[in-house]
Design an enzyme around this catalytic site. Structure first.
Site, PDB file in Angstrom:
ATOM      1  N   LYS A  78       0.868  -1.184   0.000  1.00 26.39           N
ATOM      2  CA  LYS A  78       0.000   0.000   0.000  1.00 26.39           C
ATOM      3  C   LYS A  78       0.902   1.230   0.000  1.00 26.39           C
ATOM      4  O   LYS A  78       1.909   1.262   0.722  1.00 26.39           O
ATOM      5  CB  LYS A  78      -0.885  -0.031   1.260  1.00 26.39           C
ATOM      6  CG  LYS A  78      -1.877   1.121   1.364  1.00 26.39           C
ATOM      7  CD  LYS A  78      -2.769   0.960   2.584  1.00 26.39           C
ATOM      8  CE  LYS A  78      -3.809   2.058   2.696  1.00 26.39           C
ATOM      9  NZ  LYS A  78      -4.707   1.891   3.873  1.00 26.39           N
ATOM     10  N   SER A 161      -9.596   2.091   2.816  1.00 25.05           N
ATOM     11  CA  SER A 161      -8.687   2.825   1.961  1.00 25.05           C
ATOM     12  C   SER A 161      -7.662   1.933   1.246  1.00 25.05           C
ATOM     13  O   SER A 161      -7.007   2.411   0.321  1.00 25.05           O
ATOM     14  CB  SER A 161      -7.928   3.860   2.804  1.00 25.05           C
ATOM     15  OG  SER A 161      -7.137   3.211   3.793  1.00 25.05           O
ATOM     16  N   SER A 185      -9.890  -0.309   7.059  1.00 22.58           N
ATOM     17  CA  SER A 185      -9.327  -0.255   5.712  1.00 22.58           C
ATOM     18  C   SER A 185      -8.639  -1.517   5.217  1.00 22.58           C
ATOM     19  O   SER A 185      -8.239  -1.571   4.059  1.00 22.58           O
ATOM     20  CB  SER A 185      -8.348   0.909   5.596  1.00 22.58           C
ATOM     21  OG  SER A 185      -9.083   2.089   5.426  1.00 22.58           O
TER      22      SER A 185
HETATM   23  N1  GLN Z   1     -13.134   4.455   6.209  1.00 26.26           N
HETATM   24  C1  GLN Z   1     -12.471   4.902   7.391  1.00 26.26           C
HETATM   25  C2  GLN Z   1     -12.019   6.338   7.207  1.00 26.26           C
HETATM   26  O1  GLN Z   1     -12.303   6.901   6.221  1.00 26.26           O
HETATM   27  C3  GLN Z   1     -11.332   4.016   7.740  1.00 26.26           C
HETATM   28  C4  GLN Z   1     -10.085   4.303   7.007  1.00 26.26           C
HETATM   29  C5  GLN Z   1      -8.934   3.449   7.425  1.00 26.26           C
HETATM   30  O2  GLN Z   1      -9.092   2.431   8.106  1.00 26.26           O
HETATM   31  N2  GLN Z   1      -7.753   3.894   7.048  1.00 26.26           N
HETATM   32  O3  GLN Z   1     -11.416   6.899   8.039  1.00 26.26           O
END
Ligand code: GLN
Length: 494
Positions: A78, A161, A185
């Site tokens: 990532k 994400s 994420s």
């Molecule tokens: N969807 C969540 C956010 O927008 C989680 C994102 C994540 O785990 N990095 O913060």
């Protein structure tokens, strides 16, 4: 012999160790696949020379007979992990052109285990998002930033994400990928793309070199096709990093493959009643119910538990995470690294213009919310209150674990939605995080395991364990995968 991309991590490691195939051939095979499938926009950085150099080193170790366990097995990272072999953007224009002088600990550990890095994977800007639509940098082969496509339906999001990671694994462009999970994420994109992903207990993997979003929540983990493959990566990723991450826990690395085949006889699986209520799509509920029946066949017992503050996890998370983000992102000021505005009047103007140009809308929204909830006069009402409820959410889990060994439910209330479907409504994305946020706030390990389909789109079963129960989670997931083939299904065309 099956094609290289059809083998997972364990299969490739075996073939490489037996010298049936070389690391260079393996890397070339995956690089060619990646090129052939650029349309899903999963990769944002590749460098064939760097990848092949790593592969040659793996081949040398294999030839010398002193190769580590995963020698020559490809992985992709990532783009939130800093790497010396590739640039790092965290999905943001503000880091365009940034080249890290060091590798993130997780990247280094996987390299030490012999893994060969294929490149960097698209993600939401600073890992803020649930759909990979907040990415501001172009994918390899594209001129403009484009959302990652879900290999099961290119009109749909892959989740976020870690959307690039999930899509790349689902499309067999990489046997495994790293992801990070702050509020879901790893689990949510794994669910939406039909792959397996695990977020370990907070503090098990070092955060050193992971571009920070919300430091009290951020945690790295692997995404792969099976629980066994995840266990192989997780064993290499974890461990204390006292000099570099003060929140990394003083727990030695473990062999997370050790309990994969353990019996599930008598395992109590708690299903929180709040996880199967209204708002869960009928097809998702049906898949989760069927998975729980499968577990009963394997000897587990289904018990009902309650996590009464599940709904509160959304406001609590979006206060805490934004507060920490507003502080963490203050380092991007145009002085030390990344983008700097070309024209400005004075220092304050340089900061302002750089950040105005460099950050996307969602990042700015979080910085504003975070600054607001931390400001004098609102701190007690929002931030402090959220911290108190966060503790109560963690206590609710301990209560539930009195009656069960693992918790199960959907990873997300629906399957992947269409690109653009949530339009300009960020709250629609936030609400979709409802089942992953509670475990994140409590710092618990959790995973998503492919458990069926709803109208042709993958559904993930979420399993949550108590602190340090990673091996138990992987055992439960592995046994399920021995009994089902959801994780082995391949999207059409891949
Ligand atoms: N969807 C969540 C956010 O927008 C989680 C994102 C994540 O785990 N990095 O913060």
């Amino acid at each position: 012999m099956s094609a290289l991309h059809e083998k997972g991590v364990a299969g490739l490691a075996k073939a490489l160790a037996a010298r049936e195939v070389s690391a260079v051939e393996t890397a070339q095979h995956f690089l060619a696949r990646m090129k052939a499938h650029q349309d899903i926009a999963a990769f944002v950085a590749v460098d064939e020379d760097a990848t092949l150099a790593q592969a040659r080193a793996a081949d040398a170790a294999l030839a010398a007979g002193n190769a580590p366990a995963l020698a020559g097995v490809p992985v992709a990272h990532k783009d939130i992990f800093v790497t010396t072999a590739f640039p790092t953007t965290a999905g943001s224009k503000i880091l365009a052109g940034y080249q890290s002088p060091f590798d993130a600990t997780v990247v280094r550990k996987l390299a030490d285990a012999g893994m060969v890095s294929l490149g960097k994977l698209s993600c939401d800007e600073f890992a803020m998002g649930s759909a990979n639509e907040n990415v501001a940098v172009p994918a390899v082969g594209a001129r403009q930033a484009t959302p990652v496509r879900n290999p099961w339906d290119p009109a749909r999001i892959p989740g976020g994400s870690s959307g690039g990671s999930a899509a790349a694994v689902a499309a067999r462009l990489a046997p495994a990928a790293t992801g990070t999970d702050t509020g879901g994420s790893i689990r949510q994109p794994a669910s939406f793309c039909g792959v397996t992903g695990i977020k370990p207990t907070y503090g098990r993997a070092s955060r050193y070199g992971m571009v920070a979003f919300a430091s009290s929540l951020d945690q790295a983990g692997p995404m792969a096709r099976s629980a066994e493959d995840c266990a192989l990566l997780l064993s290499a990723m974890c461990g204390p990093d006292p000099d570099r991450d003060s929140t990394s826990l003083d727990r030695p690395a473990e062999d997370f493959t050790r309990d994969l085949n353990g019996s599930l006889e008598g395992l109590r699986i708690g299903v929180p009643k709040e996880f199967l209520g209204e708002g869960v799509a009928p097809g998702v509920r049906a898949a989760v119910d069927a998975a729980l029946k499968e577990y009963e066949k394997l000897g587990a017992k289904r018990v009902e538990v309650s996590l009464p503050r599940t709904e509160l996890s959304i406001p609590v998370y979006y206060i805490c995470a934004a507060a920490e983000a507003s502080s963490n992102l203050s380092r991007f000021d145009g002085v030390k690294f990344g983008h700097r505005a070309a024209q400005y009047k004075d220092l304050a103007d340089m900061y302002a213009k750089t950040r105005e140009e460099g950050f996307g809308d969602e990042v700015k929204r979080r910085i504003m919310i975070g600054t607001y909830v931390l400001s004098h006069g609102y701190y007690d009402a929002y931030y402090l209150q959220a911290q108190k409820v966060r503790r109560m959410i963690a206590d609710d889990f301990q209560n539930a674990f009195k009656d069960c060994d693992l918790i199960a439910g959907p990873a997300a209330p629906t399957v992947a939605w269409k690109i653009g479907e949530h339009g300009d409504d960020p709250v629609a994305d936030y609400l979709a995080d409802i089942f992953t946020l509670p475990g994140s706030l409590a710092g618990l390990p959790g995973m998503s395991v492919p458990a069926g389909f709803d109208a042709g789109l993958p559904v993930g079963l979420q399993l949550i364990g108590n602190y340090f129960a990673e091996a138990k989670l992987l055992n439960a997931a592995h046994r399920f995968q021995q009994a089902t083939d959801w994780h082995a299904r391949v999207p059409q065309g891949y």
